[in-house]
Scaffold this active site. Structure first.
Site, PDB file in Angstrom:
ATOM      1  N   TRP A 263       0.885  -1.185   0.000  1.00 20.44           N
ATOM      2  CA  TRP A 263       0.000   0.000   0.000  1.00 20.44           C
ATOM      3  C   TRP A 263       0.915   1.225   0.000  1.00 20.44           C
ATOM      4  O   TRP A 263       1.827   1.317   0.831  1.00 20.44           O
ATOM      5  CB  TRP A 263      -0.849  -0.051   1.274  1.00 20.44           C
ATOM      6  CG  TRP A 263      -1.882   1.021   1.426  1.00 20.44           C
ATOM      7  CD1 TRP A 263      -2.764   1.459   0.472  1.00 20.44           C
ATOM      8  CD2 TRP A 263      -2.165   1.768   2.620  1.00 20.44           C
ATOM      9  NE1 TRP A 263      -3.578   2.430   1.012  1.00 20.44           N
ATOM     10  CE2 TRP A 263      -3.232   2.635   2.316  1.00 20.44           C
ATOM     11  CE3 TRP A 263      -1.627   1.779   3.915  1.00 20.44           C
ATOM     12  CZ2 TRP A 263      -3.761   3.510   3.270  1.00 20.44           C
ATOM     13  CZ3 TRP A 263      -2.154   2.646   4.856  1.00 20.44           C
ATOM     14  CH2 TRP A 263      -3.217   3.503   4.529  1.00 20.44           C
TER      15      TRP A 263
ATOM     16  N   ASP B  14      -0.231  -5.224   9.555  1.00 18.50           N
ATOM     17  CA  ASP B  14      -1.342  -4.359   9.189  1.00 18.50           C
ATOM     18  C   ASP B  14      -2.505  -5.286   8.859  1.00 18.50           C
ATOM     19  O   ASP B  14      -2.397  -6.117   7.962  1.00 18.50           O
ATOM     20  CB  ASP B  14      -0.936  -3.513   7.973  1.00 18.50           C
ATOM     21  CG  ASP B  14      -2.020  -2.520   7.566  1.00 18.50           C
ATOM     22  OD1 ASP B  14      -3.170  -2.662   8.035  1.00 18.50           O
ATOM     23  OD2 ASP B  14      -1.719  -1.614   6.773  1.00 18.50           O
TER      24      ASP B  14
ATOM     25  N   LYS C 231     -13.358  -1.124   6.739  1.00 19.80           N
ATOM     26  CA  LYS C 231     -13.955  -1.999   5.723  1.00 19.80           C
ATOM     27  C   LYS C 231     -14.887  -3.023   6.358  1.00 19.80           C
ATOM     28  O   LYS C 231     -15.965  -3.273   5.848  1.00 19.80           O
ATOM     29  CB  LYS C 231     -12.876  -2.745   4.950  1.00 19.80           C
ATOM     30  CG  LYS C 231     -11.522  -2.075   4.931  1.00 19.80           C
ATOM     31  CD  LYS C 231     -11.321  -1.141   3.787  1.00 19.80           C
ATOM     32  CE  LYS C 231     -10.065  -0.309   4.012  1.00 19.80           C
ATOM     33  NZ  LYS C 231      -9.699   0.478   2.872  1.00 19.80           N
TER      34      LYS C 231
END
Ligand code: KET
Length: 399
Positions: free
Chosen positions: A130, A211, A246
């Site tokens: 990312w 993460d 999310k």
């Protein structure tokens, strides 16, 4: 006064998402940002969230500052969700957890803490990762390097190269790992590979930073936390930033956490104190609303069950869409190996399209994917998947 200020080139994900909003075409399709859209192409409000919020509305009370560490019920719920309520590390109190402003806030606070107490360490991220990982850790003052990860030839994992690169790092190197649903590639380690990696991490005394922004989108809530639990079982000290953006569809509420798994409770107290200090110096304390929703859902059995089944439906829907995209592309390009559309896990798929092909998808077909070739499969639905398959087939055929 400000003429020397550099113009901001924008962020590859957020800027593209803004471009999508401005695009006047009515049949445009957003597969750019990592957001889950439902079968109607809408951002869902989960029933469990709606019910929790409705109950909260009937009990409106004062809004004092939260502690620097955040909402205590929420912090406990985070630990239980990540590690399991009965995990030894949870019960012995050797995990320092704070509520943060999304997963991003957790990554940043942890990064600042690490720069202060491990100033000579360097950070190693997967190639690719990312984009914001690099930006955040460089922003915290670290040199950021990459370890091999994605293999463009096989569209899978370069596990041996990854393992040997990590096996050559100096002690206390910070190794950033995606716990599940790797962003941007959708390529994950299997459990046997995690075990091998953990052995290397332990032997070389490395400092993993996990993460987990997509828990529940890969194989399931428990399965997706495998790496965290295996690291904790092995007695490794590590960081984990988690996000509910999310999995609860609560993007704008900014609900996340940072947990530091320590060797014992006394060290966890020391770490927690310095995380508090980092929070106080940055934004003082986190907001109340989102963490209240999440804590209520996770700790109320019927809401919890409702949330789990909604999340399961989201995960299953993405898998169905991956399959339909695969079938649609194969039907148009027989013999072409696009199995990666179904093999990759979670929201993202690295489609192998070049920046020019991504431009063609956007300009000629109104299909927005990142220029890196990353597609968010959660933007597919029964109404658009055939058009997306057609668009991919067209750009892949053109070469
Ligand atoms: N970690 C990962 C791996 C991640 O993909 C995101 C968001 C975050 C952390 C941030 O989570 P938050 O709780 O919103 O702070 N990723 C999507 C959105 C973005 O770039 O901000 C994306 O990759 O599209």
């Amino acid at each position: 006064m400000f003429l020397h200020v550099d113009p901001y080139p924008g962020d590859p994900i957020l800027t593209l998402n803004e471009d999508f909003q401005k695009d006047p075409r009515t049949d445009k399709i957003n597969l750019s940002i990592g957001i889950y859209f439902d079968e109607q192409g809408r951002l869902p409000v989960m029933d469990a969230v709606r019910q929790a919020e409705s109950a909260m509305l009937s009990q409106i009370g004062p809004k004092p500052y939260l502690p620097m560490t955040g909402n205590p019920a929420y912090r406990e719920a985070v630990q239980h969700l990540l590690f399991g309520a009965d995990h030894e590390a949870v019960r012995s109190g050797r995990i320092a957890t704070i509520q943060t402003l999304g997963g991003s806030g957790g990554l940043k606070v942890g990064g600042d803490f690490l720069k202060r107490y491990f100033p000579n360490s360097q950070v190693w991220v997967s190639d690719p990762t990312w984009d914001n990982h690099r930006a955040m850790f460089e922003g915290a003052g670290f040199q950021v390097n990459t370890y091999p990860y994605y293999d463009p030839e096989t569209k899978g994992l370069k596990f041996d190269a990854m393992l040997s690169a990590i096996d050559a790092l100096p002690a206390q190197s910070i190794v950033l790992l995606h716990a599940c649903c790797h962003n941007p590639t959708g390529v994950d380690l299997n459990q046997a590979q995690w075990r091998q990696l953990i052995e290397v991490i332990q032997r070389r005394r490395l400092l993993p930073y996990l993460d987990i922004a997509y828990q529940g989108f890969g194989d399931g809530i428990e399965e997706d936390a495998f790496a965290l639990r295996a690291l904790a079982d092995a007695g490794v000290s590590f960081f984990v930033a988690n996000s509910f953006s999310k999995s609860f569809s609560l993007y704008g509420e900014r609900v996340g956490g940072l947990s530091v798994v320590c060797p014992d409770k006394a060290q966890a107290q020391l770490v927690l104190g310095q995380l508090m200090s980092a929070v106080r110096r940055n934004y003082s304390s986190p907001p109340t609303h989102g963490s209240q929703i999440v804590a209520r859902v996770l700790q109320t059995p019927d809401l919890r069950q409702m949330w789990e089944s909604e999340l399961t439906q989201m995960r299953d829907r993405i898998k169905v869409m991956r399959q339909r995209l695969y079938d649609g592309v194969v039907a148009r390009l027989p013999g072409r190996d696009v199995r990666y559309f179904i093999d990759q896990r979670g929201m993202f798929s690295y489609t192998g399209v070049s920046p020019q092909q991504a431009d063609a998808l956007r300009e000629q077909h109104g299909v927005y994917v990142l220029r890196s070739g990353r597609m968010c499969a959660a933007g597919l639905n029964a109404n658009n998947v055939d058009r997306v398959a057609e668009a991919f087939a067209a750009v892949l055929r053109a070469g």
